[in-house]
Design a protein around this motif. Structure first.
Motif, PDB file in Angstrom:
ATOM      1  N   GLN A  48     -13.981   3.331  95.907  1.00  0.00           N
ATOM      2  CA  GLN A  48     -13.717   4.452  94.997  1.00  0.00           C
ATOM      3  C   GLN A  48     -13.277   5.722  95.758  1.00  0.00           C
ATOM      4  OE1 GLN A  48     -16.391   4.968  91.628  1.00  0.00           O
ATOM      5  NE2 GLN A  48     -17.360   2.990  92.054  1.00  0.00           N
ATOM      6  N   ARG A  49     -12.386   5.531  96.704  1.00  0.00           N
ATOM      7  CA  ARG A  49     -11.871   6.652  97.494  1.00  0.00           C
ATOM      8  C   ARG A  49     -10.413   6.974  97.177  1.00  0.00           C
ATOM      9  NH1 ARG A  49     -14.209   4.978 103.524  1.00  0.00           N
ATOM     10  NH2 ARG A  49     -16.441   5.215 103.023  1.00  0.00           N
ATOM     11  N   ARG A  50      -9.721   6.057  96.518  1.00  0.00           N
ATOM     12  CA  ARG A  50      -8.304   6.263  96.274  1.00  0.00           C
ATOM     13  C   ARG A  50      -8.050   6.911  94.912  1.00  0.00           C
ATOM     14  NH1 ARG A  50      -6.574   0.453  98.678  1.00  0.00           N
ATOM     15  NH2 ARG A  50      -5.886   1.148 100.735  1.00  0.00           N
TER      16      ARG A  50
ATOM     17  N   LEU B 296     -11.566  -2.860  92.907  1.00  0.00           N
ATOM     18  CA  LEU B 296     -11.518  -3.730  94.087  1.00  0.00           C
ATOM     19  C   LEU B 296     -10.499  -3.244  95.108  1.00  0.00           C
ATOM     20  CD1 LEU B 296     -11.810  -7.234  92.375  1.00  0.00           C
ATOM     21  CD2 LEU B 296     -13.526  -6.120  93.824  1.00  0.00           C
ATOM     22  N   MET B 297      -9.474  -2.531  94.637  1.00  0.00           N
ATOM     23  CA  MET B 297      -8.475  -1.980  95.561  1.00  0.00           C
ATOM     24  C   MET B 297      -8.863  -0.590  96.061  1.00  0.00           C
ATOM     25  SD  MET B 297      -4.801  -3.311  93.988  1.00  0.00           S
ATOM     26  CE  MET B 297      -5.072  -2.738  92.313  1.00  0.00           C
ATOM     27  N   GLY B 298     -10.044  -0.108  95.653  1.00  0.00           N
ATOM     28  CA  GLY B 298     -10.560   1.135  96.196  1.00  0.00           C
ATOM     29  C   GLY B 298     -10.328   2.385  95.375  1.00  0.00           C
ATOM     30  N   TYR B 299      -9.843   2.248  94.132  1.00  0.00           N
ATOM     31  CA  TYR B 299      -9.581   3.424  93.301  1.00  0.00           C
ATOM     32  C   TYR B 299     -10.858   3.886  92.590  1.00  0.00           C
ATOM     33  CZ  TYR B 299      -4.650   2.637  94.160  1.00  0.00           C
ATOM     34  OH  TYR B 299      -3.449   2.485  94.791  1.00  0.00           O
TER      35      TYR B 299
ATOM     36  N   THR C 180      -9.162  -2.337  85.294  1.00  0.00           N
ATOM     37  CA  THR C 180     -10.103  -1.441  85.964  1.00  0.00           C
ATOM     38  C   THR C 180     -10.817  -2.164  87.103  1.00  0.00           C
ATOM     39  OG1 THR C 180     -10.453  -0.153  83.937  1.00  0.00           O
ATOM     40  CG2 THR C 180     -12.118   0.047  85.662  1.00  0.00           C
ATOM     41  N   SER C 181     -11.182  -3.428  86.883  1.00  0.00           N
ATOM     42  CA  SER C 181     -11.805  -4.225  87.948  1.00  0.00           C
ATOM     43  C   SER C 181     -10.865  -4.335  89.144  1.00  0.00           C
ATOM     44  CB  SER C 181     -12.147  -5.634  87.435  1.00  0.00           C
ATOM     45  OG  SER C 181     -13.137  -5.587  86.429  1.00  0.00           O
ATOM     46  N   ALA C 182      -9.582  -4.612  88.862  1.00  0.00           N
ATOM     47  CA  ALA C 182      -8.609  -4.711  89.941  1.00  0.00           C
ATOM     48  C   ALA C 182      -8.502  -3.394  90.700  1.00  0.00           C
ATOM     49  CB  ALA C 182      -7.246  -5.109  89.379  1.00  0.00           C
ATOM     50  N   GLY C 183      -8.473  -2.285  89.948  1.00  0.00           N
ATOM     51  CA  GLY C 183      -8.383  -0.974  90.586  1.00  0.00           C
ATOM     52  C   GLY C 183      -9.582  -0.666  91.452  1.00  0.00           C
TER      53      GLY C 183
ATOM     54  N   THR D 224       0.625   2.077  95.343  1.00  0.00           N
ATOM     55  CA  THR D 224       1.778   1.459  95.993  1.00  0.00           C
ATOM     56  C   THR D 224       2.342   0.353  95.099  1.00  0.00           C
ATOM     57  OG1 THR D 224       0.410  -0.218  97.087  1.00  0.00           O
ATOM     58  CG2 THR D 224       0.746   1.875  98.268  1.00  0.00           C
ATOM     59  N   VAL D 225       3.493  -0.170  95.476  1.00  0.00           N
ATOM     60  CA  VAL D 225       4.084  -1.268  94.699  1.00  0.00           C
ATOM     61  C   VAL D 225       3.162  -2.490  94.661  1.00  0.00           C
ATOM     62  CG1 VAL D 225       5.991  -2.926  94.607  1.00  0.00           C
ATOM     63  CG2 VAL D 225       6.468  -0.501  95.008  1.00  0.00           C
ATOM     64  N   PRO D 226       2.608  -2.949  95.811  1.00  0.00           N
ATOM     65  CA  PRO D 226       1.678  -4.085  95.746  1.00  0.00           C
ATOM     66  C   PRO D 226       0.469  -3.800  94.853  1.00  0.00           C
ATOM     67  CG  PRO D 226       2.404  -3.749  97.999  1.00  0.00           C
ATOM     68  CD  PRO D 226       2.893  -2.567  97.219  1.00  0.00           C
ATOM     69  N   HIS D 227      -0.062  -2.579  94.930  1.00  0.00           N
ATOM     70  CA  HIS D 227      -1.196  -2.238  94.069  1.00  0.00           C
ATOM     71  C   HIS D 227      -0.785  -2.218  92.602  1.00  0.00           C
ATOM     72  CE1 HIS D 227      -3.730  -0.113  97.414  1.00  0.00           C
ATOM     73  NE2 HIS D 227      -3.562  -1.406  97.626  1.00  0.00           N
ATOM     74  N   GLY D 228       0.421  -1.708  92.326  1.00  0.00           N
ATOM     75  CA  GLY D 228       0.920  -1.694  90.954  1.00  0.00           C
ATOM     76  C   GLY D 228       1.037  -3.101  90.392  1.00  0.00           C
ATOM     77  N   LEU D 229       1.516  -4.031  91.233  1.00  0.00           N
ATOM     78  CA  LEU D 229       1.613  -5.431  90.807  1.00  0.00           C
ATOM     79  C   LEU D 229       0.226  -6.039  90.639  1.00  0.00           C
ATOM     80  CD1 LEU D 229       4.595  -6.688  92.989  1.00  0.00           C
ATOM     81  CD2 LEU D 229       4.540  -6.476  90.490  1.00  0.00           C
ATOM     82  N   GLY D 230      -0.725  -5.625  91.493  1.00  0.00           N
ATOM     83  CA  GLY D 230      -2.100  -6.102  91.350  1.00  0.00           C
ATOM     84  C   GLY D 230      -2.682  -5.692  90.014  1.00  0.00           C
TER      85      GLY D 230
END
Length: 280
Positions: free
Chosen positions: A139-141, A178-181, A173-176, A147-153
């Motif tokens: 939860q730092r981002r 897990l990607m650190g958002y 939201t789960s994906a976000g 990014t494009v890869p994150h957008g596709l995620g």
């Protein structure tokens, strides 16, 4: 579909669309429990337009900035570095998976995916995934780091919501997370990302209302859409305030309990997993 049924289902849609508990699952479950016909994929898609109008109202200023910056970026190089223009492009990128999979899996969405055993399973499984994401995500981002890869995620997570029980907001939201958002930024992008997909799906399904075995007619569908809009706006305002202070754990518990209860009703013979099929 009668007017009272449309009113109830509109309330259900508005209450559950933005919470990570799956609005399509709740529409399906409520109809099955009270003995109504499955409202159908077309009814679900069209009433979701109401909740997305609530997103436009709530995030109106931000959406206006995104549209303006994105439009200018089409022909002005200097605007292509603008954060809002970049977010606009990434919303388009993130919308690609659900468009492709939605067209490829249209028959399964309308029929096979609406089996209540699948709904119960996805409620539980994706509830656990949401719990893990909420606990381990840094939860730092912010969306400035998108990014494009994150957008596709985010986009592939949204596409999973074609299956009732996954939850569009819950999956993305789960994906976000897990990607650190952060919770708030993951949820915000989730809501913005849903706009093209939901409006596209709703408009695509408009011609199916009252046809092809769909039980919903135009009058009740419009009522449900208006109710979903009003209730949805209240819910989104509450949720954006809530997740800045608290976790998703209560929603996880609710999902798992509901999934287990649904399995219990099916195994006990109280509920047919294909209860209320369209056209029955």
């Amino acid at each position: 579909m009668g007017w009272f049924e449309a009113l109830v289902l509109g309330l259900v849609q508005g209450l559950t669309e933005f919470l990570p508990i799956s609005s399509s699952a709740h529409l399906r479950i409520v109809a099955a429990l009270v003995g109504w016909d499955d409202p159908g994929a077309a009814f679900t898609a069209v009433t979701q337009i109401g909740t997305e109008l609530a997103v436009i109202l709530y995030f109106g200023k931000k959406i206006g900035r995104i549209l303006q910056a994105w439009f200018f970026s089409l022909y002005r190089r200097s605007w292509r570095r603008d954060p809002d223009a970049r977010l606009g492009w990434l919303i388009i990128v993130g919308s690609i998976p659900i468009v492709v999979l939605g067209l490829l899996l249209q028959d399964q969405i309308d029929e096979a995916f609406r089996d209540l055993r699948i709904t119960a399973s996805t409620l539980i499984v994706f509830g656990v995934i949401l719990l893990i994401a909420d606990r381990v995500g840094s939860q730092r981002r912010s969306l400035d780091h998108l990014t494009v890869p994150h957008g596709l995620g985010f986009g592939f997570a949204q596409a999973l919501a074609l299956i009732p029980g996954v939850s569009r907001s819950g999956g993305t939201t789960s994906a976000g997370l897990l990607m650190g958002y952060t919770r708030a930024d993951a949820a915000e992008y989730s809501f913005l990302l849903a706009l093209p997909a939901v409006f596209g799906s709703g408009l695509y399904k408009l011609t199916d209302i009252g046809k092809n075995g769909e039980t919903a007619q135009w009058g009740p569908t419009i009522l449900a859409t208006l109710v979903a809009f009003g209730v949805g706006y209240v819910v989104i305002a509450w949720l954006m305030s809530y997740i800045k202070r608290k976790s998703f754990v209560p929603f996880v518990i609710y999902r798992i309990v509901l999934g287990l209860l649904l399995f219990g009703l099916i195994i006990g013979g109280v509920l047919d997993p294909n209860a209320g099929p369209v056209g029955s």
